[in-house]
Design a protein around this motif. Structure first.
Motif, mmCIF file in Angstrom:
data_model
loop_
_atom_site.group_PDB
_atom_site.id
_atom_site.type_symbol
_atom_site.label_atom_id
_atom_site.label_comp_id
_atom_site.label_asym_id
_atom_site.label_seq_id
_atom_site.Cartn_x
_atom_site.Cartn_y
_atom_site.Cartn_z
ATOM 1 N N ARG A 1 -1.663 6.401 -8.916
ATOM 2 C CA ARG A 1 -2.915 6.427 -9.687
ATOM 3 C C ARG A 1 -2.653 6.566 -11.185
ATOM 4 N NH1 ARG A 1 -7.684 6.857 -7.164
ATOM 5 N NH2 ARG A 1 -7.346 6.681 -4.927
ATOM 6 N N TYR B 1 1.453 9.178 -4.099
ATOM 7 C CA TYR B 1 0.052 8.731 -4.220
ATOM 8 C C TYR B 1 -0.555 9.086 -5.581
ATOM 9 C CZ TYR B 1 -0.579 6.716 0.400
ATOM 10 O OH TYR B 1 -0.509 5.892 1.478
ATOM 11 N N TYR C 1 0.849 -1.190 0.000
ATOM 12 C CA TYR C 1 0.000 0.000 0.000
ATOM 13 C C TYR C 1 0.881 1.235 0.000
ATOM 14 C CZ TYR C 1 0.724 0.068 5.092
ATOM 15 O OH TYR C 1 1.265 0.081 6.337
ATOM 16 N N TRP D 1 -8.551 -2.989 -2.893
ATOM 17 C CA TRP D 1 -8.780 -2.518 -1.526
ATOM 18 C C TRP D 1 -8.752 -3.706 -0.575
ATOM 19 C CZ3 TRP D 1 -8.800 2.177 0.620
ATOM 20 C CH2 TRP D 1 -8.919 3.284 -0.233
ATOM 21 N N ARG E 1 -7.134 -0.292 3.234
ATOM 22 C CA ARG E 1 -5.898 0.081 2.521
ATOM 23 C C ARG E 1 -5.977 -0.347 1.071
ATOM 24 N NH1 ARG E 1 -2.378 1.652 6.172
ATOM 25 N NH2 ARG E 1 -2.307 0.694 8.225
ATOM 26 N N LYS E 2 -5.367 0.493 0.229
ATOM 27 C CA LYS E 2 -5.359 0.168 -1.182
ATOM 28 C C LYS E 2 -3.981 -0.377 -1.538
ATOM 29 C CE LYS E 2 -7.082 2.106 -5.476
ATOM 30 N NZ LYS E 2 -7.263 3.294 -6.286
ATOM 31 N N TYR F 1 -1.213 -1.894 -4.189
ATOM 32 C CA TYR F 1 -0.850 -1.823 -5.609
ATOM 33 C C TYR F 1 0.160 -2.909 -5.941
ATOM 34 C CZ TYR F 1 -2.840 2.910 -5.725
ATOM 35 O OH TYR F 1 -3.674 3.991 -5.660
#
Lengths: 342, 121
Positions: B58, B54, B33, B70, B78-79, B81
């Motif tokens: 994206r 951040y 995250y 998520w 929390r996202k 990646y």
């Protein structure tokens, strides 16, 4: 005490996030907000080194994240430009030319109004002419700006700012046949402003004047009907000015330009036909007076005369339209750049 | 900040801008995250601020180099990646380019130093 501080912190976080979201122009705001909340909470824990975070910690964290405006700008895919740097130079160039052209048109119109307005002294002394000039400059400014804002939103980029290009597709330097001299759009804008001002503000001065008595005028137009066609009229003028702006930007006849002007001309023609057919804009007195003066003893009724006049006017415009259009298309196809066809 | 410092920090920012993407792609072979990535990069002396990272995550996701998910089972949502196959491909190419660039620049700058030395004599 501790409770109050926690409440204050919560409040500050909410205010911060609200401000970031307010400036954000993205369609996944909810997602960004959730991620941001967790981030702030993580950073807070970090800065408190495992202890209880204080308001001071929070302030430091938010300072590190930067002002809400800056942060939202970093998140925005399209920056916050109304008119971005890529089209800005063209915008300024067009704006200058249009404003100068407007000024020329409005000054001539104001001068004409000064001569013909029934109360010249009043017009000059009360500064109406200043208002006229100011208003028309403002309208031109707004018109150009709105046009470029639309172009920016549509993501239009003018050729010269293109990032990726092939030298072999460089447009030919316009030959004399297809080049549009800069004075043409300028004169056209000035003329349109002039016509618009006279038509909207002093239509009564367009008319037949008596040689022996200059205060006596028979207006051509029916002054009571005229205000109702003004919205349509403004669209006609606006299209004409838009065409001139295109000419200022591109300065040559291309097929794209020919298609654009054809569409715009058709709309203008239709509006003109609507105005002539649907609204009795001619002053009946004017027509009867002409008949008397020129000893026209027509068998036609008043209405027949009127529709005949309208048809003549419309045919004239259609004729001009067809000639101009065929010239433009001929030039665009005959001399135009092969690479620039649409 | 003096004028010289300002020029240097501006140029440094430009130099670092591209390397951040490289750093992010190499670290996200395993899912992380945002803030854990900030910390991890920081621990490796590649400090990146959260307000830069951040939005970058994206953008990279939008370009298809990363994908996200998520994770809501923990205390906070929390996202996470992780790099996509495309992201891995892009990273591999970028890495090679980077290594070559470093090598070429080093060669160039060392040569310049020698030449410069001669000129001063």
């Amino acid at each position: 005490m501790v409770e109050k501080e926690m409440y204050d912190m919560e409040d500050m976080i909410n205010r911060y996030i609200y401000q970031v979201m307010k400036h954000l122009s993205s369609n996944n705001k909810k997602d960004i907000e959730a991620e941001l909340r967790t981030l702030i909470s993580d950073m807070l824990e970090d800065s408190a080194h495992g202890g209880q975070a204080s308001l001071e910690n929070l302030k430091a964290v938010l300072k590190e994240l930067g002002s809400p405006y800056d942060l939202s700008e970093k998140y925005s895919e399209n920056s916050h430009y109304l008119i971005g740097p890529k089209i800005y130079p063209t915008y300024i160039m067009v704006m200058k030319i249009v404003l100068y052209a407007t000024l020329v048109g409005i000054v001539i119109a104001a001068a004409l109004r000064t001569i013909t307005v029934s109360d010249t002294v009043l017009y000059v002394s009360t500064g109406y002419w200043v208002t006229d000039i100011f208003n028309s400059l403002l309208i031109s400014f707004a018109w150009v700006t709105i046009l470029f804002v639309i172009l920016e939103r549509k993501g239009v980029r003018f050729k010269r700012q293109s990032d990726e290009w092939d030298p072999s597709t460089l447009p030919q330097t316009p030959t004399r046949e297809i080049e549009i001299p800069i004075y043409k759009p300028i004169i056209n804008i000035a003329f349109n402003v002039f016509v618009a001002v006279i038509f909207i503000l002093s239509p009564q001065i367009i008319g037949a004047y008596y040689l022996y008595d200059s205060t006596k005028v028979i207006p051509i137009f029916n002054l009571e009907v005229l205000p109702r066609v003004i919205p349509l009229f403004i669209v006609i003028i606006g299209l004409s000015i838009t065409k001139s702006i295109w000419e200022i930007i591109d300065r040559k006849i291309t097929l794209r330009y020919a298609v654009f002007t054809a569409v715009s001309d058709v709309i203008q023609l239709l509006l003109l036909i609507i105005i002539l057919m649907r609204f009795p804009i001619w002053n009946p007195d004017f027509i009867t007076t002409q008949n008397t003066i020129f000893h026209i003893s027509s068998n036609l009724s008043y209405n027949e005369q009127l529709s005949r006049m309208n048809i003549i006017i419309i045919s004239l415009f259609v004729l001009i339209f067809l000639i101009e259009l065929s010239v433009k298309f001929y030039k665009a196809i005959r001399y135009g750049n092969k690479f620039e066809i649409l | 900040m003096s004028e010289k410092d300002e020029i240097i920090s501006g140029l440094l920012l430009e130099l670092r801008r591209g390397t951040i993407v490289l750093g992010v792609l190499c670290q996200l072979a395993t899912s992380k995250y945002g803030y854990s990535l900030v910390q991890q990069l920081g621990e490796n002396d590649v400090a990146v601020e959260a307000n830069t990272l951040y939005p970058l995550l994206r953008r990279l996701e939008k370009q298809g180099l990363l994908r996200s998910e998520w994770e809501t089972s923990g205390t906070k949502p929390r996202k996470y990646y992780i790099t996509t196959p495309l992201g891995i491909e892009v990273y591999t190419t970028l890495k090679q380019e980077w290594l070559q660039m470093v090598e070429k620049m080093n060669k160039l700058m060392n040569k310049e130093q020698e030449d410069g030395g001669k000129r001063n004599v």
